[in-house]
Design an enzyme around this catalytic site. Structure first.
Site, mmCIF file in Angstrom:
data_model
loop_
_atom_site.group_PDB
_atom_site.id
_atom_site.type_symbol
_atom_site.label_atom_id
_atom_site.label_comp_id
_atom_site.label_asym_id
_atom_site.label_seq_id
_atom_site.Cartn_x
_atom_site.Cartn_y
_atom_site.Cartn_z
ATOM 1 N N ASP A 153 0.837 -1.215 0.000
ATOM 2 C CA ASP A 153 0.000 0.000 0.000
ATOM 3 C C ASP A 153 0.867 1.259 0.000
ATOM 4 O O ASP A 153 1.996 1.248 0.480
ATOM 5 C CB ASP A 153 -0.918 -0.027 1.239
ATOM 6 C CG ASP A 153 -2.073 0.956 1.110
ATOM 7 O OD1 ASP A 153 -2.377 1.394 -0.022
ATOM 8 O OD2 ASP A 153 -2.675 1.293 2.141
ATOM 9 N N GLY A 154 0.298 2.328 -0.544
ATOM 10 C CA GLY A 154 0.939 3.643 -0.437
ATOM 11 C C GLY A 154 1.598 4.165 -1.700
ATOM 12 O O GLY A 154 2.287 5.193 -1.652
ATOM 13 N N ASN A 179 -10.987 -2.383 -5.627
ATOM 14 C CA ASN A 179 -10.185 -1.409 -6.378
ATOM 15 C C ASN A 179 -10.822 -1.034 -7.724
ATOM 16 O O ASN A 179 -10.405 -0.067 -8.370
ATOM 17 C CB ASN A 179 -8.757 -1.921 -6.613
ATOM 18 C CG ASN A 179 -7.882 -1.877 -5.372
ATOM 19 O OD1 ASN A 179 -7.022 -2.732 -5.165
ATOM 20 N ND2 ASN A 179 -8.074 -0.863 -4.523
ATOM 21 N N ARG A 222 -11.915 2.619 -8.420
ATOM 22 C CA ARG A 222 -10.972 3.691 -8.757
ATOM 23 C C ARG A 222 -11.246 4.200 -10.181
ATOM 24 O O ARG A 222 -11.909 3.521 -10.960
ATOM 25 C CB ARG A 222 -9.539 3.167 -8.654
ATOM 26 C CG ARG A 222 -9.191 2.812 -7.231
ATOM 27 C CD ARG A 222 -7.740 2.431 -7.097
ATOM 28 N NE ARG A 222 -7.457 2.096 -5.708
ATOM 29 C CZ ARG A 222 -6.263 2.190 -5.155
ATOM 30 N NH1 ARG A 222 -5.228 2.583 -5.870
ATOM 31 N NH2 ARG A 222 -6.087 1.874 -3.895
ATOM 32 N N LEU A 260 -6.941 -4.858 7.292
ATOM 33 C CA LEU A 260 -6.695 -5.964 6.359
ATOM 34 C C LEU A 260 -7.281 -5.712 4.974
ATOM 35 O O LEU A 260 -6.887 -6.373 4.010
ATOM 36 C CB LEU A 260 -7.253 -7.276 6.920
ATOM 37 C CG LEU A 260 -6.450 -7.886 8.069
ATOM 38 C CD1 LEU A 260 -7.168 -9.115 8.627
ATOM 39 C CD2 LEU A 260 -5.035 -8.274 7.624
ATOM 40 N N SER A 261 -8.231 -4.790 4.866
ATOM 41 C CA SER A 261 -8.830 -4.481 3.558
ATOM 42 C C SER A 261 -9.223 -5.737 2.777
ATOM 43 O O SER A 261 -8.885 -5.880 1.598
ATOM 44 C CB SER A 261 -7.884 -3.584 2.734
ATOM 45 O OG SER A 261 -7.643 -2.372 3.396
ATOM 46 N N GLU A 302 0.601 -13.320 12.299
ATOM 47 C CA GLU A 302 1.204 -12.166 12.956
ATOM 48 C C GLU A 302 1.076 -10.982 11.999
ATOM 49 O O GLU A 302 1.187 -11.146 10.774
ATOM 50 C CB GLU A 302 2.681 -12.434 13.256
ATOM 51 C CG GLU A 302 2.920 -13.594 14.206
ATOM 52 C CD GLU A 302 2.407 -13.316 15.619
ATOM 53 O OE1 GLU A 302 2.517 -12.164 16.078
ATOM 54 O OE2 GLU A 302 1.896 -14.266 16.250
HETATM 55 C C1 IPE Z 1 -5.458 -2.782 -0.420
HETATM 56 O O1 IPE Z 1 -5.111 -1.443 -0.527
HETATM 57 C C2 IPE Z 1 -5.408 -3.431 -1.764
HETATM 58 C C3 IPE Z 1 -4.087 -3.571 -2.371
HETATM 59 C C4 IPE Z 1 -2.953 -3.281 -1.807
HETATM 60 C C5 IPE Z 1 -4.081 -4.100 -3.719
HETATM 61 P P1 IPE Z 1 -6.196 -0.277 -0.685
HETATM 62 O O2 IPE Z 1 -5.443 0.984 -0.809
HETATM 63 O O3 IPE Z 1 -7.132 -0.604 -1.788
HETATM 64 O O4 IPE Z 1 -7.000 -0.375 0.693
HETATM 65 P P2 IPE Z 1 -7.889 0.687 1.451
HETATM 66 O O5 IPE Z 1 -8.917 1.180 0.484
HETATM 67 O O6 IPE Z 1 -6.992 1.806 1.894
HETATM 68 O O7 IPE Z 1 -8.453 -0.050 2.620
HETATM 69 C C1 IPE Z 2 -1.324 0.353 -3.477
HETATM 70 O O1 IPE Z 2 -1.167 1.715 -3.471
HETATM 71 C C2 IPE Z 2 -1.591 -0.198 -4.862
HETATM 72 C C3 IPE Z 2 -2.954 -0.679 -5.071
HETATM 73 C C4 IPE Z 2 -3.922 -0.665 -4.201
HETATM 74 C C5 IPE Z 2 -3.254 -1.215 -6.381
HETATM 75 P P1 IPE Z 2 -2.405 2.723 -3.458
HETATM 76 O O2 IPE Z 2 -2.779 3.038 -4.880
HETATM 77 O O3 IPE Z 2 -3.516 2.192 -2.635
HETATM 78 O O4 IPE Z 2 -1.754 3.988 -2.777
HETATM 79 P P2 IPE Z 2 -2.432 4.967 -1.723
HETATM 80 O O5 IPE Z 2 -2.969 4.116 -0.623
HETATM 81 O O6 IPE Z 2 -3.515 5.695 -2.456
HETATM 82 O O7 IPE Z 2 -1.331 5.844 -1.278
HETATM 83 MG MG MG Z 3 -4.051 2.380 -0.686
#
Ligand code: IPE
Ligand code: IPE
Ligand code: MG
Length: 233
Positions: free
Chosen positions: A12-13, A60, A63, A183-184, A195
């Site tokens: 993530d991020g 996702n 998006r 955990l999404s 863990e």
């Molecule tokens: C979880 O991340 C899904 C992936 C890493 C592919 P998200 O960025 O989609 O999760 P939320 O929306 O912050 O919970």
């Molecule tokens: C994780 O990064 C990749 C996917 C979920 C596909 P993000 O796209 O969720 O990045 P943030 O959470 O918006 O920073």
């Molecule tokens: Mg994200």
């Protein structure tokens, strides 16, 4: 250190990493791919038998269309580039999730990569793709009902055989990058005793050194599985 057979990661991020640098979300995802490549290599080097990466959740799809399209194209390109390495390092690709919902070009490349790497025995790389933990559980119920399994024959082991991870150990450790502590919808059934490790580091900055920090932390965990944690007499 407790045994580490299955490592699962919520990458993530990417978006926030890019924003902080004045870059586009696409640039963030591209950088995320580079990080993923390095982490796969490091896990292979460490001899971790199962690595699961969360690449795209069912949620996702909400998006922007352009971002979704970019993510699938990126995944297709990633597999094209990585296939020789996966073969050479005997890494088997497996998908957790509904491949039928994945755009054709990417689905074709995923299937091709799975076929080509099917005999890889050094490591299994699971890609959670178009994945939802709740849907995985519902799907397992549907499959059991379709097979007309008697209710009294349903137990945890049989149920687990109808999940995407059939035959695989549960994740010992789940890492989530970039600060969120949730955990999404990831591996809901399988994470019962995993863990959890959370780091503020964004996924594109999650280098091998960050993985080692997570593993050092895990090394000090005392896994109890409901027992007292004291040596049995
Ligand atoms: C979880 O991340 C899904 C992936 C890493 C592919 P998200 O960025 O989609 O999760 P939320 O929306 O912050 O919970
Ligand atoms: C994780 O990064 C990749 C996917 C979920 C596909 P993000 O796209 O969720 O990045 P943030 O959470 O918006 O920073
Ligand atoms: Mg994200």
């Amino acid at each position: 250190m407790p045994p580490l057979t299955h490592l699962a990661i919520i990458m993530d991020g990417n978006g926030r990493w890019a924003k902080a640098r004045g870059l586009s979300r696409s640039d963030g995802h591209k950088a995320g791919t580079t990080a993923a490549r390095a982490i796969v290599q490091e896990c292979r080097k460490l001899g971790i038998p199962y690595l699961t990466l969360y690449a795209f959740s069912k949620e996702n799809w909400s998006r922007p269309k352009q971002e979704v399209g970019f993510l699938f194209t990126l995944l297709k390109d990633f597999l094209e580039t990585e296939l020789p390495t996966l073969l050479q390092q005997e890494i088997r690709l497996h998908v957790l999730g509904d491949l039928n919902g994945v755009p054709l070009a990417t689905r074709t490349m995923v299937q091709h990569t799975m076929n080509k790497t099917a005999l890889g025995t050094a490591m299994t790389l699971n890609l959670a793709l178009n994945y939802s933990g709740r849907h995985e559980i519902v799907r397992a119920c549907q499959r059991l009902l379709a097979q007309k399994v008697a209710p009294t024959d349903v137990n945890e082991e049989l149920f687990a055989q109808h999940l995407y991870t059939a035959g695989m150990p549960d994740p010992d450790l789940i890492i989530r990058t970039s600060g969120e502590q949730r955990l999404s919808n990831y591996l809901l059934f399988q994470s019962a005793y995993s863990e959890l490790y959370f780091t503020d580091v964004a996924w594109p900055d999650f280098h091998a050194s960050e993985l080692h920090l997570a593993l050092q932390d895990f090394a000090h965990r005392q896994r109890r599985f409901g027992a007292t944690g004291e040596e049995s007499a």
